[in-house]
Write an enzyme that holds these catalytic residues in place. Structure first.
Site, PDB file in Angstrom:
ATOM      1  N   ALA A  73       0.685  52.387 -17.601  1.00  0.00           N
ATOM      2  CA  ALA A  73       1.868  52.421 -18.351  1.00  0.00           C
ATOM      3  C   ALA A  73       3.015  51.991 -17.411  1.00  0.00           C
ATOM      4  O   ALA A  73       2.937  51.814 -16.165  1.00  0.00           O
ATOM      5  CB  ALA A  73       2.367  53.955 -18.772  1.00  0.00           C
ATOM      6  N   GLN A  75       5.784  53.472 -16.172  1.00  0.00           N
ATOM      7  CA  GLN A  75       5.982  54.548 -15.052  1.00  0.00           C
ATOM      8  C   GLN A  75       4.530  54.909 -14.395  1.00  0.00           C
ATOM      9  O   GLN A  75       4.246  56.031 -13.896  1.00  0.00           O
ATOM     10  CB  GLN A  75       6.817  55.742 -15.222  1.00  0.00           C
ATOM     11  CG  GLN A  75       8.335  55.697 -15.531  1.00  0.00           C
ATOM     12  CD  GLN A  75       9.165  55.244 -14.153  1.00  0.00           C
ATOM     13  OE1 GLN A  75       8.541  55.505 -12.983  1.00  0.00           O
ATOM     14  NE2 GLN A  75       9.928  54.522 -14.028  1.00  0.00           N
ATOM     15  N   SER A  76       3.651  54.090 -14.300  1.00  0.00           N
ATOM     16  CA  SER A  76       2.453  54.277 -13.573  1.00  0.00           C
ATOM     17  C   SER A  76       2.475  54.553 -12.159  1.00  0.00           C
ATOM     18  O   SER A  76       2.801  53.604 -11.423  1.00  0.00           O
ATOM     19  CB  SER A  76       1.389  52.966 -13.940  1.00  0.00           C
ATOM     20  OG  SER A  76       0.237  53.223 -13.113  1.00  0.00           O
ATOM     21  N   ASN A  77       1.903  55.862 -11.826  1.00  0.00           N
ATOM     22  CA  ASN A  77       1.730  56.098 -10.299  1.00  0.00           C
ATOM     23  C   ASN A  77       0.559  55.314  -9.874  1.00  0.00           C
ATOM     24  O   ASN A  77       0.717  54.996  -8.583  1.00  0.00           O
ATOM     25  CB  ASN A  77       1.514  57.811 -10.230  1.00  0.00           C
ATOM     26  CG  ASN A  77       2.444  58.515 -10.937  1.00  0.00           C
ATOM     27  OD1 ASN A  77       3.777  58.479 -10.619  1.00  0.00           O
ATOM     28  ND2 ASN A  77       2.242  59.177 -11.850  1.00  0.00           N
ATOM     29  N   ALA A  79      -0.240  52.256 -10.365  1.00  0.00           N
ATOM     30  CA  ALA A  79       0.120  51.025 -10.071  1.00  0.00           C
ATOM     31  C   ALA A  79       1.005  51.004  -8.776  1.00  0.00           C
ATOM     32  O   ALA A  79       0.756  50.239  -7.877  1.00  0.00           O
ATOM     33  CB  ALA A  79       1.057  50.378 -11.193  1.00  0.00           C
TER      34      ALA A  79
END
Ligand SMILES: *Cc1c(COP(=O)(O)O)cnc(C)c1O
Length: 342
Positions: A73, A75-77, A79
């Site tokens: 998503a 705000q992917s942690n 990524a």
């Protein structure tokens, strides 16, 4: 069980501390609450993906990859930690970000994890919500391969049997700490999303025959769906370890009552939990995962779901970098804060 037969690149700061939350425990009146600090794994503000990436990135290196691609998503942690790990290995990183919340908020779209992805040198491609992101990732990988790149793809959240080994390792670490401290643990509670954390943890705890139950607090999918995803991945993970069949259906428990308005959208209880931990313990949670998981733990304690003279462990999976994309959800002008819509 022998984890050292799997390739691994040691980057995470391990073991993470296991600490008491005395003021939160006093506020809620028992059980005793302890926190496993996987927000302190050290890689680009920490979080649970560091453990999974130790095994995934070792596989990428073994296959001779010069580039990794993953998805998540906005705000992917995951990524962000993949971008950081790739930077450390000198690999190019490309991330596909899915707009699951449709937020138009400038901070949400560009700050927090998105800022850090770019800072670590990753390239980003944005996609609308609701599409098959793993299929999009394969398409993107195909294009890079056609350009001569050697690409290793990592599924969303790093959740496959390789990534889940990172949480089998966490189960070993935690079990040692629990024994060392002499804690009588009623349950371990944590956020569950793409399922790798819970699958690895449950597999490891079963392999050690600890008898300690795990409760995954869902952040997106309904309960049946979430439990099925975890059970399937736990089965595959146990298979990798030569322990097929060790995880039973009853070992996999999800509670999806704290999702609120949807993935990435904080509920009132999420905001309350984030503020409580920040103010009582000086600990940062996040609005997408750990804030919902803590809201679940608080809700279950208020319902009397745990034995009062035992210990409950909250596995803090990280995510605080996302707070900088969610400042608008907090209202500090009122004595009792209320969430604003995203
Ligand atoms: C990814 C993530 C989770 C969920 O872990 P899964 O292995 O995807 O279930 C929980 N908390 C944070 C902060 C995360 O980034």
């Amino acid at each position: 069980m022998n984890l050292s037969r799997f390739p691994r690149i040691r980057v995470a700061h391990l073991p993470t501390p296991l600490e008491p939350l005395r003021r939160l425990t006093a506020q809620l009146g028992g059980p005793e609450i302890w926190i496993k600090r996987d927000d302190c794994t050290g890689l680009s503000t920490g979080g649970n993906k560091a453990r999974k990436l130790e095994f995934l990135m070792a596989e990428a290196a073994e296959q001779g990859a010069d580039m990794v691609i993953t998805q998540g998503a906005t705000q992917s942690n995951h990524a962000r930690q993949t971008a950081a790990f790739a930077a450390r290995m000198g690999l190019q990183c490309h991330v596909l970000l899915e707009d699951r919340t449709e937020s138009k908020n400038e901070q949400y779209r560009n700050n927090g994890n998105v800022l850090l992805d770019l800072l670590h040198g990753a390239t980003i491609a944005h996609y609308p919500g609701g599409i098959d992101m793993n299929a999009e990732m394969e398409t993107a990988a195909g294009k890079f391969r056609a350009d001569g790149r050697s690409v290793y793809t990592i599924p969303g959240g790093g959740s496959n049997a390789t990534g889940a080994l990172g949480y089998v390792n966490c189960a070993l670490e935690l079990s040692y700490q629990i024994n060392d401290l002499g804690l009588r643990v009623d349950s371990i509670v944590h956020a569950t999303g793409s399922a790798g954390t819970q699958a690895g943890l449950v597999t490891g705890l079963r392999a050690l025959n600890t008898g300690i139950p795990v409760v995954g607090i869902g952040v997106r999918a309904p309960r049946q769906h979430q439990q099925q995803s975890v059970l399937k991945l736990a089965g595959e993970t146990a298979g990798r370890l030569g322990l097929s069949g060790i995880v039973r259906e009853e070992d996999v428990v999800a509670n999806c009552d704290y999702v609120g308005p949807g993935y990435g959208l904080p509920a009132d209880s999420t905001i309350e939990a984030i503020e409580m931990l920040a103010r009582l313990e000086g600990i940062l949670l996040d609005p997408v995962y750990s804030g919902k998981a803590m809201a679940g733990l608080i809700g279950l304690i208020r319902e009397g779901a745990f034995v009062k003279d035992r210990t409950v462990i909250f596995l803090h999976t990280g995510g605080s970098a996302a707070l900088f994309g969610y400042g608008h959800c907090f209202d500090f002008s009122k004595p009792e804060s209320t969430p604003r819509s995203l």
